[in-house]
Design a protein around this motif. Structure first.
Motif, PDB file in Angstrom:
ATOM      1  N   TYR A   1       0.904   4.368  -2.750  1.00  0.00           N
ATOM      2  CA  TYR A   1       0.741   5.532  -2.284  1.00  0.00           C
ATOM      3  C   TYR A   1       1.910   6.505  -2.846  1.00  0.00           C
ATOM      4  O   TYR A   1       1.605   7.668  -3.611  1.00  0.00           O
TER       5      TYR A   1
ATOM      6  N   TYR B   1     -12.515  -6.244   2.812  1.00  0.00           N
ATOM      7  CA  TYR B   1     -11.620  -5.200   2.749  1.00  0.00           C
ATOM      8  C   TYR B   1     -11.855  -3.965   1.688  1.00  0.00           C
ATOM      9  O   TYR B   1     -11.668  -2.821   1.973  1.00  0.00           O
TER      10      TYR B   1
ATOM     11  N   VAL C   1      -9.025   0.857   3.223  1.00  0.00           N
ATOM     12  CA  VAL C   1      -7.971   1.548   2.756  1.00  0.00           C
ATOM     13  C   VAL C   1      -8.125   2.965   1.783  1.00  0.00           C
ATOM     14  O   VAL C   1      -7.375   3.454   1.280  1.00  0.00           O
ATOM     15  N   PHE C   2      -9.615   3.095   1.854  1.00  0.00           N
ATOM     16  CA  PHE C   2     -10.027   4.553   1.297  1.00  0.00           C
ATOM     17  C   PHE C   2     -11.317   4.730   1.831  1.00  0.00           C
ATOM     18  O   PHE C   2     -12.072   3.895   2.480  1.00  0.00           O
ATOM     19  N   PRO C   3     -11.803   6.110   1.499  1.00  0.00           N
ATOM     20  CA  PRO C   3     -12.858   6.501   2.614  1.00  0.00           C
ATOM     21  C   PRO C   3     -14.022   5.680   1.623  1.00  0.00           C
ATOM     22  O   PRO C   3     -13.987   5.433   0.648  1.00  0.00           O
TER      23      PRO C   3
ATOM     24  N   LEU D   1      -5.153  10.902   4.603  1.00  0.00           N
ATOM     25  CA  LEU D   1      -5.422   9.712   3.797  1.00  0.00           C
ATOM     26  C   LEU D   1      -4.630   8.530   3.915  1.00  0.00           C
ATOM     27  O   LEU D   1      -4.885   7.420   4.271  1.00  0.00           O
TER      28      LEU D   1
ATOM     29  N   LEU E   1       0.728  -1.151  -0.068  1.00  0.00           N
ATOM     30  CA  LEU E   1       0.028   0.040   0.022  1.00  0.00           C
ATOM     31  C   LEU E   1       0.998   1.202   0.003  1.00  0.00           C
ATOM     32  O   LEU E   1       0.578   2.189  -0.416  1.00  0.00           O
TER      33      LEU E   1
ATOM     34  N   LEU F   1      -5.530   5.073   5.919  1.00  0.00           N
ATOM     35  CA  LEU F   1      -5.453   3.548   5.164  1.00  0.00           C
ATOM     36  C   LEU F   1      -4.493   2.872   5.893  1.00  0.00           C
ATOM     37  O   LEU F   1      -4.587   1.679   5.874  1.00  0.00           O
TER      38      LEU F   1
END
Ligand SMILES: Nc1ncnc2c1ncn2[C@@H]1O[C@H](COP(=O)(O)OP(=O)(O)OP(=O)(O)O)[C@@H](O)[C@H]1O
Ligand SMILES: [Mg+2]
Lengths: 350, 282, 271
Positions: free
Chosen positions: B49, B191, B197-199, B61, B45, B65
């Motif tokens: 990013y 997940y 890992v994201f809104p 963010l 991740l 995440l």
């Protein structure tokens, strides 16, 4: 009809010379009394300088108690395990250096083992294994169907393997061992866990198969005396990795024929007395307690009939009741006792 | 009496699970095992990013995440752990049927087997968070953490994990060997749906209500609030801390009830079809 | 010679048959194998969306997700299979037959490939449709060629792995399990591998998927200028590693079978 490849006609089907096999247990041994273990790996000797020669066409038996080394020997002969020392030839080829040649000519069946993928049917499973020997589909399926018929599995040909009973699975496994029409067939306790009738079908088949296919060899291990006696042309008695005797069943029995063999059944015998040289003239004695009935079955091999008298007196003195006493014709079981020094049903508390 | 028996099954299972988790090799390798895997997945991740933002790790963010991913490990591990017990005991050790005969409650047995997984995962979560703080500017200050709230949220979240684990175990009872991947796949779906890992707002509109119905959505958000003082999803910003806790409690209990019933149902099917001791390798 | 070849080919087919039939007799896999991986790859897609990444990154993720199907198949349905078969007593039976161990493995691979391909196609086709991924049509054939090369090398690597599983059993299992995530990371399943330090990406090249993914991404996605090496060079390297892995697998299987027979581990269960 000559099953032995040309030029090999005089080669033994199985020839083992001075074969030993030991296993090193690398895990540290923890002693129960907490004492210091001697450093270094422990060595288990499974086979100790075994020599053996089996001729083509012979049905040869290996008879021995649990842990004697029977399966170890079979694994070496069937190329699954290397010997630690000694040389082994099967069907005329060296099992270490010519494993591939050996594999084309042998097969092996271990009793009590599950083989096959649960998802396949019986017929599919056998077909799959036939392919590993390169059989063409048509003849392979024809042979499989015939064998299924012979073993009474025809109705289950399309049953999935995971739905079979233990006995059916074993029959299937046995058929698998016949698929490549092996020159040498190794059977490691082929009737283990089978009912009397199924065991009979298998035994009859083995004999019949040998008769119809001269030159084929079977090497069978068992700890059922009757099975060895009934089937085998020759028997080797093996214990703690060593072959102690090797002869025809009659030849083996002759070894005890000059002796008197008694069977005694005693009740209320709490602990068997120490035997060593206590009763002159008694060469071997075995004690098999049956906890369920509270009785002990005693087998005695004595030099002559009179030798048993002091033993009986001794037993009575200990408060035991002698329920039954008879002099019997020696069986293989008695040969085993004579050769090994303890009965097949007794523990090997070295 | 019955309770004592259940606790005994639980304790035995926990011990058994620990033997299996820790026995396979020496402690050093064991530690590597519980560090390398989780840190690697976190780094996937992180690299994603980095690639897009060009090396930035500041910002809500990233923190959201990173923390979400770390705690979600509990979901994956417990779900996999509990369902794997069925597969392993049945096909590998061939003891599942005996467990049925011996254990007073299969639920407590399965849950007990997950204890070791819980402990190992806790270590992994701590390592991943520590790694983030040390090397990736994760804004995590132990002094600022609301420990009481964290404890409450964590406990409820674990309850939800156990419930989902039981659901997966139920599926495993009637599945063949290749079902071993189901738990992992299912965890992957959670997940996605729970805004780990994201809104949550990034999900397509039809999927958002699904996410809002799963306890883990609130769990992960609650953990973020407890650890860093703020959540990640704008759409949950209106739900206050108490409400998060209440929704988490209710949804976890509901899931647990469903899971117990579901397992019992699957077990009935398995016994009906004789699958309790099936062996299915192919 | 010919007889030998025929026997081995028959063995491949028979072993593959088990897999294929098994798949069809347990149809429950369809939903799980096709829908679930796509959904879990979806999380990475939305992460890229949330970060405002270029559109081709969505394609990168889908391709990586599709590749996991093959990676998982090689690792858990082929390499580790000898370990399972040893546990169930099957390995002995296979090993007394006069066929090459590589044929047995190839059969497993071929049978498993069927399911993996269904899974990979599910991810790729459905995902591309759902997320509107664009492809460079003129690169598709080259991409397919590189994919097949990657697969061959990957299965060669899997055969090397099988020899290790045969010998080391549970330890090998744990090691493979341990390496799963690091390999997802190092091979760049979900991002262009150039994002990693160069030396690390180069080291990861021993896993065929690293080079394969990188090359395929470069040829099939428009605007993919973030490759590690030239795709032609990567394809050549893949061809070399493919040959190397098969030679290595042949030697390793032979060597470790011998060692296992010497130490008595071939028939040892529950280790
Ligand atoms: N792979 C192994 N590693 C260590 N020791 C072994 C191994 N295989 C066999 N042994 C040991 O070798 C000895 C002989 O075993 P083997 O299986 O050959 O006996 P067996 O005669 O077949 O007995 P049974 O009648 O019980 O089948 C035993 O002491 C056993 O513990
Ligand atoms: Mg044996």
């Amino acid at each position: 009809m000559n099953a032995i490849p040309d030029g090999r006609a005089r080669e033994a089907a199985v020839l083992a010379q001075g074969v030993s096999r030991w296993f090193t247990d690398t895990r540290r041994q923890r002693h129960q009394d907490g004492s210091d273990a001697p450093a270094g790996p422990r060595r288990v000797v499974a086979l100790d300088r075994v020599s053996l020669e089996v001729q083509p066409g012979e049905l040869f038996g290996l008879l021995g108690p649990n842990g004697a080394g029977k399966s170890t020997l079979i694994k070496i002969l069937s190329t699954l395990l290397l010997p630690s020392e000694g040389t082994v030839r099967v069907a005329g080829y060296d099992v270490v250096r010519q494993a591939h040649q050996v594999r084309r000519r042998i097969n092996m069946v271990s009793g009590g083992e599950t083989v096959g993928y649960g998802i396949l049917t019986v017929r599919e499973t056998l077909w799959m294994f036939s392919q590993f020997y390169g059989l063409a589909n048509g003849p392979a399926l024809k042979m499989i169907d015939e064998y299924l018929e012979t073993f009474g599995l025809a109705d289950n040909a399309h049953t999935r393997v995971n739905k079979l009973s233990t006995g059916m699975r074993q029959k299937m496994n046995f058929i698998r061992g016949l698929l490549n029409d092996p020159d040498v067939l190794f059977l490691d306790e082929p009737t283990l866990g089978l009912d009397v009738q199924t065991a009979r079908i298998i035994r009859d088949f083995i004999r019949d198969w040998m008769r119809r296919r001269p030159g084929r060899t079977v090497l069978l291990t068992t700890h059922y005396m009757a099975e060895a006696e009934e089937l085998c042309d020759r028997i080797a008695i093996i214990d703690r990795g060593r072959i102690l005797a090797c002869d025809t069943p009659d030849g083996l029995k002759r070894r005890v024929q000059s002796h008197s063999v008694f069977r005694i059944e005693a009740a209320r015998l709490d602990a068997p007395p120490e035997a060593d040289g206590r009763w002159p003239g008694i060469e071997r004695i075995s004690w098999e307690p049956h906890p369920a009935t509270g009785r002990t079955r005693i087998t005695v091999i004595a030099a002559d009939d009179a030798a048993v008298t002091p033993l009986l007196a001794d037993l009575r003195e200990r408060g035991a009741d002698i329920i039954h006493l008879s002099k019997v014709e020696p069986t293989l079981e008695d040969v085993f006792l004579q050769v090994v020094g303890r009965g097949l049903g007794e523990h090997s508390g070295a | 009496m019955a309770v004592r028996m259940r606790l005994r099954a639980f304790r035995l299972a926990a011990w058994l699970g620990w033997q299996m988790e820790s026995n396979w090799t020496d402690p050093w390798l064991f530690a590597v095992y519980s560090i390398i895997k989780p840190v690697s997945s976190a780094l996937i991740l992180v690299v994603m990013y980095y690639v897009v933002t060009g090396g930035q790790t500041q910002g809500d963010l990233f923190a959201g995440l990173y923390v979400g991913n770390a705690f979600f490990m509990y979901v994956g591990q417990l779900m996999f752990g509990m369902s794997w017990v069925v597969m392993e005991d049945r096909e590998f050790f061939r003891t599942f049927k005996y467990m049925y005969l011996a254990a007073p409650s299969i639920y407590w047995y399965l849950t007990g087997r997950a204890v070791a997984k819980f402990l190992v995962t806790s270590l992994a979560v701590a390592v991943v968070l520590g790694f983030g703080t040390a090397f990736l500017d994760l804004p995590l200050a132990l002094g600022a953490v609301r420990w009481g709230y964290l404890a409450a949220v964590l406990a409820l979240g674990i309850l939800a994990c156990v419930a989902f684990g039981l659901l997966m175990a139920g599926i495993m009872v009637i599945s063949a060997r290749h079902g071993q991947g189901y738990a992992e796949s299912f965890a992957g779906v959670l997940y996605l749906l729970c805004g780990v890992v994201f809104p949550l707002d990034v999900l397509p509109a039809p999927l958002q209500p699904v996410g809002r119905a799963i306890p883990f959505t609130y769990w992960i958000e609650g953990v973020r609030r407890a650890l860093m003082g703020r959540g990640m999803s704008p759409s949950l910003a209106g739900v206050d801390d108490g409400a998060i806790l209440a929704i988490l409690l209710l949804s976890s209990l509901a899931t647990l009830a469903v899971a117990v019933l579901f397992y019992a149902w699957m077990e009935r099917i398995a016994r009906d079809r004789g699958l309790i001791d099936q062996v299915t390798e192919h | 010679m010919l007889e030998e070849l025929e026997r081995n080919l028959r063995a491949v087919r028979a072993r593959a048959y088990v897999r294929v039939v098994g798949t069809f007799r347990e149809l429950s896999w369809v939903a799980f194998e096709i829908a679930m991986p796509l959904l879990s790859v979806g999380a990475y897609v939305f992460l890229y969306r949330a970060l405002g990444a270029p559109e081709r990154y969505i394609g990168y993720v889908l391709l990586g997700g599709a590749m996991t199907a093959y990676w998982l198949n090689v690792l858990w349905s082929m390499a580790s299979q000898f370990y399972w078969e040893k546990q169930s007593g099957q390995l002995e039976i296979f090993f007394i037959t006069p066929v090459s161990r590589m044929s047995i493995l190839a059969g497993m691979a071929a049978g498993g490939m069927f399911m993996s391909t269904a899974r990979a196609l599910g991810t790729l086709v459905l995902g591309s449709w759902l997320f509107g991924v664009q492809y460079r049509m003129e690169g598709i054939w080259a991409g397919l060629g590189i994919f097949l090369l990657t697969l061959a090398a990957l299965y060669g690597l899997g055969m090397v792995g099988a020899s290790l599983f045969m010998m080391y059993g549970r330890e090998a299992w744990h090691t493979a399990n341990l390496l799963q995530e690091p390999i997802y990371l190092l091979s760049g399943f979900y991002f262009p591998v150039r994002a990693l330090p160069r030396w690390l990406a180069a080291a990861a090249g021993i896993i065929p998927i690293t080079l394969g993914l990188d090359a395929i991404r470069q040829v099939v996605f428009p605007g993919a200028v973030d490759g590690l090496l030239d795709p032609g060079l990567e394809a050549a390297l893949l061809a070399v590693s493919c040959a190397a892995y098969f030679v290595l697998a042949h030697a390793a299987l032979r060597k470790l079978e011998d060692l296992a027979k010497r130490e008595g581990r071939l028939t040892l269960r529950w280790q």
